[in-house]
Design a protein around this motif. Structure first.
Motif, mmCIF file in Angstrom:
data_model
loop_
_atom_site.group_PDB
_atom_site.id
_atom_site.type_symbol
_atom_site.label_atom_id
_atom_site.label_comp_id
_atom_site.label_asym_id
_atom_site.label_seq_id
_atom_site.Cartn_x
_atom_site.Cartn_y
_atom_site.Cartn_z
ATOM 1 N N THR A 21 0.820 -1.200 0.000
ATOM 2 C CA THR A 21 0.000 0.000 0.000
ATOM 3 C C THR A 21 0.862 1.262 0.000
ATOM 4 O O THR A 21 2.088 1.188 0.019
ATOM 5 C CB THR A 21 -0.916 0.014 1.239
ATOM 6 O OG1 THR A 21 -0.099 -0.020 2.425
ATOM 7 C CG2 THR A 21 -1.855 -1.185 1.248
ATOM 8 N N CYS A 49 -3.886 4.970 4.377
ATOM 9 C CA CYS A 49 -2.981 3.911 3.948
ATOM 10 C C CYS A 49 -3.828 2.953 3.132
ATOM 11 O O CYS A 49 -4.739 2.314 3.659
ATOM 12 C CB CYS A 49 -2.368 3.198 5.145
ATOM 13 S SG CYS A 49 -1.092 2.007 4.709
ATOM 14 N N GLY A 50 -3.597 2.910 1.826
ATOM 15 C CA GLY A 50 -4.458 2.089 0.980
ATOM 16 C C GLY A 50 -3.837 1.811 -0.368
ATOM 17 O O GLY A 50 -2.640 2.000 -0.577
ATOM 18 N N VAL A 51 -4.691 1.386 -1.308
ATOM 19 C CA VAL A 51 -4.244 1.035 -2.648
ATOM 20 C C VAL A 51 -5.444 1.128 -3.569
ATOM 21 O O VAL A 51 -6.599 1.019 -3.122
ATOM 22 C CB VAL A 51 -3.627 -0.385 -2.657
ATOM 23 C CG1 VAL A 51 -4.709 -1.449 -2.509
ATOM 24 C CG2 VAL A 51 -2.804 -0.627 -3.904
ATOM 25 N N LEU A 82 -4.298 -6.371 2.446
ATOM 26 C CA LEU A 82 -3.479 -5.172 2.287
ATOM 27 C C LEU A 82 -2.385 -5.133 3.344
ATOM 28 O O LEU A 82 -2.642 -5.373 4.528
ATOM 29 C CB LEU A 82 -4.346 -3.910 2.392
ATOM 30 C CG LEU A 82 -5.496 -3.790 1.389
ATOM 31 C CD1 LEU A 82 -6.104 -2.381 1.464
ATOM 32 C CD2 LEU A 82 -5.039 -4.098 -0.026
ATOM 33 N N SER A 100 2.592 -3.164 -5.539
ATOM 34 C CA SER A 100 1.744 -2.246 -6.298
ATOM 35 C C SER A 100 2.522 -1.040 -6.812
ATOM 36 O O SER A 100 3.680 -0.812 -6.465
ATOM 37 C CB SER A 100 0.576 -1.783 -5.425
ATOM 38 O OG SER A 100 1.052 -1.063 -4.292
#
Length: 244
Positions: A9, A21-23, A40, A63
């Motif tokens: 992430t 905090c992610g994607v 994740l 990613s």
């Protein structure tokens, strides 16, 4: 049980405060479509704790995102280099090495390819337009992520060719950096017309593949790109059966 796929992430900041905090959900969607269970992997301050994810995941997806700090491959930054996160760089490089050492299948996408290359001693072009004479367009402005942009020629003796069964495909493209020196133990398996490396993979038997384009954004409109995620899932199932 379906294989568990860890997805790295990024941190999003607003007014210098960490708020997310992610994607992109396309990564999650692609793993689910291919038959995996996405998990994740956050960027944590005690970054060594992140390595514990290699105890529970059966595959790793690195990613896309910002540029990798050039100091990590022994270069000073050009002014075109941007979006650096030392925390993310260090954690993902360590995570990549740990996963590779354990034989966990790895798929790197865009920045993820570059993380793989730097993790094992390779270098990058910090800016294609500035450093590669005659380079074509690799970062089109005002273009949707699901739009095909240029051709990629695939080497026959590669896992990538085994997946597509094609020597030429068309891909999207959203990167201004690329592989320069290839890491030891890896080989280039696809190129754009101007010679930019578009894919790498390990020379060994295990599944460790990096792609410079974004297949996760193409799977809905161009289903053949799901083959890449299905390949990761297939190898992750093998790993799961071996160690779980």
């Amino acid at each position: 049980m379906k294989p568990v796929i860890g997805i790295t992430t990024f941190h999003h900041y607003y007014e210098d405060k960490e708020i997310l905090c992610g994607v992109d959900n396309c990564y999650v969607h692609s793993i689910i479509l291919a038959g995996g269970v996405p998990v994740l992997i956050p960027i944590v301050h005690q970054w060594k704790a992140q390595l514990q994810y290699t105890e529970i995941i059966d595959g790793l997806l690195l990613s896309g995102g910002g540029d990798i700090a050039p100091l990590l491959y022994k270069e000073e930054p050009l002014k075109e280099t941007a979006g650096i996160s030392w925390e993310r760089d260090q954690q993902e490089i360590s995570l990549c090495k740990e996963a590779y050492e354990k034989g966990i299948p790895i798929l790197g996408i865009c920045r993820g390819l570059q993380v793989m290359n730097v993790a094992f001693g390779g270098t990058l072009y910090q800016d294609i337009e500035k450093q590669v004479p005659g380079a074509l367009g690799h970062y089109p402005l005002y273009t949707g992520m699901d739009q095909l942009h240029h051709a990629v020629e695939i080497q026959r003796d590669s896992k990538l060719h085994d997946l597509f069964k094609e020597e030429k495909i068309y891909v999207n493209s959203f990167h201004h950096q690329a592989v320069d020196k290839i890491a030891e133990g890896f080989k280039a398996t696809a190129f754009s017309k101007d010679g930019i490396i578009e894919a790498i993979e390990t020379e060994h038997q295990q599944f460790a593949m990096g792609l410079q384009w974004h297949p996760e954004a193409l799977v809905t409109k161009h289903p053949k790109f799901l083959k890449l995620f299905s390949g990761l899932i297939e190898e992750s199932i093998k790993y799961k059966k071996k160690v779980r």
